[in-house]
Design a protein around this motif. Structure first.
Motif, PDB file in Angstrom:
ATOM      1  N   LEU A 115      46.431  -8.661   1.756  1.00 22.74           N
ATOM      2  CA  LEU A 115      46.096  -7.889   0.560  1.00 22.74           C
ATOM      3  C   LEU A 115      47.334  -7.124   0.115  1.00 22.74           C
ATOM      4  O   LEU A 115      48.119  -6.668   0.951  1.00 22.74           O
ATOM      5  N   GLU A 116      47.532  -7.004  -1.174  1.00 22.80           N
ATOM      6  CA  GLU A 116      48.666  -6.242  -1.733  1.00 22.80           C
ATOM      7  C   GLU A 116      50.022  -6.749  -1.225  1.00 22.80           C
ATOM      8  O   GLU A 116      50.989  -5.998  -1.133  1.00 22.80           O
ATOM      9  N   ARG A 117      50.073  -8.011  -0.860  1.00 24.55           N
ATOM     10  CA  ARG A 117      51.333  -8.674  -0.442  1.00 24.55           C
ATOM     11  C   ARG A 117      52.085  -7.901   0.645  1.00 24.55           C
ATOM     12  O   ARG A 117      53.316  -7.933   0.733  1.00 24.55           O
ATOM     13  N   GLY A 118      51.312  -7.235   1.487  1.00 23.81           N
ATOM     14  CA  GLY A 118      51.935  -6.438   2.547  1.00 23.81           C
ATOM     15  C   GLY A 118      52.778  -7.251   3.506  1.00 23.81           C
ATOM     16  O   GLY A 118      53.786  -6.778   4.022  1.00 23.81           O
ATOM     17  N   ALA A 119      52.380  -8.509   3.730  1.00 25.33           N
ATOM     18  CA  ALA A 119      53.056  -9.325   4.734  1.00 25.33           C
ATOM     19  C   ALA A 119      54.506  -9.600   4.355  1.00 25.33           C
ATOM     20  O   ALA A 119      55.420  -9.430   5.160  1.00 25.33           O
ATOM     21  N   LEU A 120      54.721 -10.046   3.122  1.00 27.69           N
ATOM     22  CA  LEU A 120      56.083 -10.385   2.708  1.00 27.69           C
ATOM     23  C   LEU A 120      56.951  -9.129   2.625  1.00 27.69           C
ATOM     24  O   LEU A 120      58.110  -9.134   3.030  1.00 27.69           O
ATOM     25  N   LYS A 121      56.354  -8.041   2.127  1.00 28.06           N
ATOM     26  CA  LYS A 121      57.107  -6.776   2.058  1.00 28.06           C
ATOM     27  C   LYS A 121      57.532  -6.339   3.451  1.00 28.06           C
ATOM     28  O   LYS A 121      58.582  -5.745   3.631  1.00 28.06           O
TER      29      LYS A 121
END
Length: 243
Positions: free
Chosen positions: A128-134
């Motif tokens: 969710l909310e692109r947390g992984a790539l960040k």
């Protein structure tokens, strides 16, 4: 809300002597203040994990260490911890990793839906909310996670953002409803729990969590893990999970 629900935190620990203490230090004081019980399941570690855990248990109230004399694996460590927590009349059981990759600081936010009886299972999602790539998740892992999750959602008729998080919190009802001791002993035990929660029509809530890829030692083998996921999907298709 009534009286505070009885919280247990289960920490499976394997070769975690260098990180375990910092996980305890990062757990917010409000978790300790509510009288949470913390169970460390030392899963046959050959490093100093047992000594570190014993020292923590002496210095903090409400900490218990369960020893697996031999390494039984991540899923078995959870099953031991969950069973013990249920015997001790836990209302909520939170799974926390011993390597610090999943932020203990977020426990209060993740607990809220369970405290308020708005969920049976809370998943801390890195997707969710692109947390992984960040947070620096390697791209191949991100793509594998997204792909496997898409296949699983299709197979199970669910719409969750990921099945591959290790940040999971359960209501007592959830752990009493899912016969978790019958599930696999693979690293994908967490994903199986999500699948079973869906089957049992339990309420699943996802909350975005940040991802931190630093120097944690993962004992997970990605290719093996991928095959385990596909095998579980196949077994489900064949009706193996109709408990």
């Amino acid at each position: 809300m009534g009286s505070m629900k009885k919280l247990f935190v289960v920490i499976p620990a394997y070769q975690a002597s260098l990180t375990l203490e910092s996980v305890f230090n990062r757990i917010p004081s409000e978790i300790y203040d509510r009288g949470a019980r913390i169970i460390v399941v030392n899963d046959g570690s050959t490093d100093e994990t047992a000594a570190v855990a014993a020292r923590i248990a002496l210095s903090r109230p409400n900490v218990e260490v369960i020893e697996h004399p031999k390494n039984k694996g991540y899923a078995q460590a959870q099953k031991t911890g969950f069973s013990h927590a249920l015997q001790q009349q836990a209302d909520i059981v939170a799974l926390l990793h011993a390597d610090g990759q999943y932020a203990p600081e977020l426990l209060p936010q993740l607990l809220a839906p369970l405290d308020n009886d708005e969920a049976d299972l809370v998943v801390g999602s890195r997707m969710l909310e692109r947390g992984a790539l960040k947070g620096g998740m390697p791209l191949y892992k991100y793509i594998a996670n997204k792909s496997l999750t898409a296949i699983e959602n299709f197979a199970y008729g669910l719409r969750v953002s990921e099945y591959h998080s290790g940040y999971m919190l359960y209501s007592r009802r959830c752990l009493m409803t899912i016969p978790f001791t019958k599930l696999s002993d693979t690293f994908h035990f967490d994903g199986e729990m999500i699948m079973m929660a869906g089957k049992k029509r339990l309420r699943i809530t996802e909350i975005a969590i940040p991802t931190r890829y630093a120097d944690e030692k993962s004992h997970l083998k990605p290719v093996q893990y991928g095959f385990d996921v596909l095998k579980i999907i196949w077994h489900n298709y064949r009706g193996r999970y109709e408990f």
